[in-house]
Design a protein around this motif. Structure first.
Motif, PDB file in Angstrom:
ATOM      1  N   GLU A  15      60.409  62.911  33.781  1.00 42.48           N
ATOM      2  CA  GLU A  15      59.022  62.849  34.272  1.00 42.48           C
ATOM      3  C   GLU A  15      58.689  63.984  35.241  1.00 42.48           C
ATOM      4  O   GLU A  15      57.532  64.372  35.380  1.00 42.48           O
ATOM      5  N   ASN A  16      59.689  64.513  35.929  1.00 35.56           N
ATOM      6  CA  ASN A  16      59.472  65.584  36.913  1.00 35.56           C
ATOM      7  C   ASN A  16      59.487  66.974  36.290  1.00 35.56           C
ATOM      8  O   ASN A  16      59.321  67.961  36.977  1.00 35.56           O
ATOM      9  N   GLY A  17      59.762  67.051  34.987  1.00 39.99           N
ATOM     10  CA  GLY A  17      59.810  68.342  34.306  1.00 39.99           C
ATOM     11  C   GLY A  17      61.176  69.004  34.349  1.00 39.99           C
ATOM     12  O   GLY A  17      61.310  70.166  33.966  1.00 39.99           O
ATOM     13  N   SER A  18      62.192  68.288  34.808  1.00 42.44           N
ATOM     14  CA  SER A  18      63.554  68.832  34.878  1.00 42.44           C
ATOM     15  C   SER A  18      64.347  68.416  33.641  1.00 42.44           C
ATOM     16  O   SER A  18      64.112  67.362  33.060  1.00 42.44           O
ATOM     17  N   SER A  19      65.303  69.239  33.272  1.00 42.14           N
ATOM     18  CA  SER A  19      66.168  68.917  32.139  1.00 42.14           C
ATOM     19  C   SER A  19      67.049  67.716  32.483  1.00 42.14           C
ATOM     20  O   SER A  19      67.546  67.600  33.596  1.00 42.14           O
ATOM     21  N   VAL A  20      67.251  66.836  31.517  1.00 41.10           N
ATOM     22  CA  VAL A  20      68.093  65.657  31.690  1.00 41.10           C
ATOM     23  C   VAL A  20      69.533  66.037  31.377  1.00 41.10           C
ATOM     24  O   VAL A  20      69.806  66.618  30.324  1.00 41.10           O
ATOM     25  N   VAL A  21      70.450  65.698  32.292  1.00 38.77           N
ATOM     26  CA  VAL A  21      71.863  65.999  32.107  1.00 38.77           C
ATOM     27  C   VAL A  21      72.622  64.678  32.004  1.00 38.77           C
ATOM     28  O   VAL A  21      72.474  63.792  32.839  1.00 38.77           O
ATOM     29  N   VAL A  22      73.436  64.537  30.930  1.00 35.08           N
ATOM     30  CA  VAL A  22      74.250  63.346  30.717  1.00 35.08           C
ATOM     31  C   VAL A  22      75.696  63.806  30.492  1.00 35.08           C
ATOM     32  O   VAL A  22      75.956  64.620  29.598  1.00 35.08           O
ATOM     33  N   ASP A  23      76.623  63.303  31.312  1.00 37.45           N
ATOM     34  CA  ASP A  23      78.038  63.671  31.220  1.00 37.45           C
ATOM     35  C   ASP A  23      78.254  65.180  31.272  1.00 37.45           C
ATOM     36  O   ASP A  23      79.066  65.739  30.526  1.00 37.45           O
ATOM     37  N   GLY A  24      77.489  65.853  32.112  1.00 35.64           N
ATOM     38  CA  GLY A  24      77.653  67.293  32.291  1.00 35.64           C
ATOM     39  C   GLY A  24      77.029  68.153  31.209  1.00 35.64           C
ATOM     40  O   GLY A  24      77.163  69.371  31.234  1.00 35.64           O
ATOM     41  N   LYS A  25      76.342  67.541  30.242  1.00 30.33           N
ATOM     42  CA  LYS A  25      75.695  68.299  29.159  1.00 30.33           C
ATOM     43  C   LYS A  25      74.197  68.013  29.171  1.00 30.33           C
ATOM     44  O   LYS A  25      73.763  66.919  29.521  1.00 30.33           O
ATOM     45  N   TYR A  26      73.427  68.997  28.727  1.00 28.56           N
ATOM     46  CA  TYR A  26      71.985  68.786  28.606  1.00 28.56           C
ATOM     47  C   TYR A  26      71.720  67.816  27.449  1.00 28.56           C
ATOM     48  O   TYR A  26      72.245  67.996  26.350  1.00 28.56           O
ATOM     49  N   ALA A  27      70.919  66.804  27.714  1.00 30.85           N
ATOM     50  CA  ALA A  27      70.555  65.838  26.676  1.00 30.85           C
ATOM     51  C   ALA A  27      69.510  66.464  25.763  1.00 30.85           C
ATOM     52  O   ALA A  27      68.647  67.228  26.209  1.00 30.85           O
ATOM     53  N   GLU A  28      69.602  66.134  24.487  1.00 30.77           N
ATOM     54  CA  GLU A  28      68.639  66.655  23.513  1.00 30.77           C
ATOM     55  C   GLU A  28      67.604  65.590  23.183  1.00 30.77           C
ATOM     56  O   GLU A  28      67.897  64.397  23.157  1.00 30.77           O
ATOM     57  N   GLN A  29      66.386  66.056  22.930  1.00 31.98           N
ATOM     58  CA  GLN A  29      65.293  65.151  22.583  1.00 31.98           C
ATOM     59  C   GLN A  29      65.587  64.492  21.245  1.00 31.98           C
ATOM     60  O   GLN A  29      66.080  65.128  20.322  1.00 31.98           O
ATOM     61  N   LYS A  30      65.276  63.224  21.136  1.00 33.77           N
ATOM     62  CA  LYS A  30      65.468  62.510  19.875  1.00 33.77           C
ATOM     63  C   LYS A  30      64.258  62.753  18.974  1.00 33.77           C
ATOM     64  O   LYS A  30      63.137  62.890  19.448  1.00 33.77           O
TER      65      LYS A  30
END
Length: 181
Positions: free
Chosen positions: A111-126
């Motif tokens: 929501e803030n415009g920042s990239s989402v990071v999960v387990d040290g990796k950038y999450a990809e849009q579904k």
């Protein structure tokens, strides 16, 4: 023995399929932050219900590129093609529903415009989800039955922006049985 089973299944399928449409299409993908035009292909099988109407099953493939990001979509749809004049050719409408499988390398944004990071990796849009759409077009009568159509599909993606696909398709019909004129 296995070859005999394959021949029987193929023969059985050909008895029930009235038309097979297979060609390419130009499609436009629109979503939050995404707008791209790409190419696709599809295989549409029509199973006659009445003289001019048919249940349809379709598998497609779309490829889109936006900057360095790519999107691949594979819709698997069921529909009902209704020809206006009831002859199986001419103007038609075709509502569809199904599921779209897909993959992308577009980074997921919070929501803030920042990239989402999960387990040290950038999450990809579904990009996969339940799909609904509507098509309309014209099937030219005759032995070389061409189909020109427009289609809109909406892919409902859970927890990510939904996708909207607009496509122009041109296809040729392959008939597996004779039509009575």
């Amino acid at each position: 023995m296995l070859l005999r089973k394959k021949v029987v299944v193929l023969s059985f399928a050909l008895l029930f399929f009235s038309f097979l449409h297979a060609q390419i299409e130009v499609a436009h993908l629109a979503s939050k932050g995404i707008s791209s035009t790409g190419l696709g292909g599809f295989l549409n099988v029509a199973i006659p219900v009445t003289e001019g109407n048919a249940l349809t099953a379709e598998a497609g493939f779309y490829s889109f590129k936006q900057n360095d990001d790519g999107i691949i979509l594979v819709p698997l749809l069921l529909g009902y093609r209704y020809t206006i004049n009831g002859s199986g050719s001419g103007l038609y409408i075709e509502p569809t529903a199904g599921y779209t499988i897909g993959a992308t390398d577009i980074q997921k944004i919070n929501e803030n415009g920042s990239s989402v990071v999960v387990d040290g990796k950038y999450a990809e849009q579904k990009v996969a989800g339940v799909t609904a759409g509507m098509g309309a077009g014209y099937i030219f009568p005759g032995s070389l039955a061409f189909n020109i159509g427009l289609r809109y599909e909406h892919v409902l993606v859970a927890k990510d922006p939904s996708l909207n696909l607009f496509s122009l398709r041109v296809s040729h019909s392959f008939s597996f049985r004779r039509r009575e004129d």
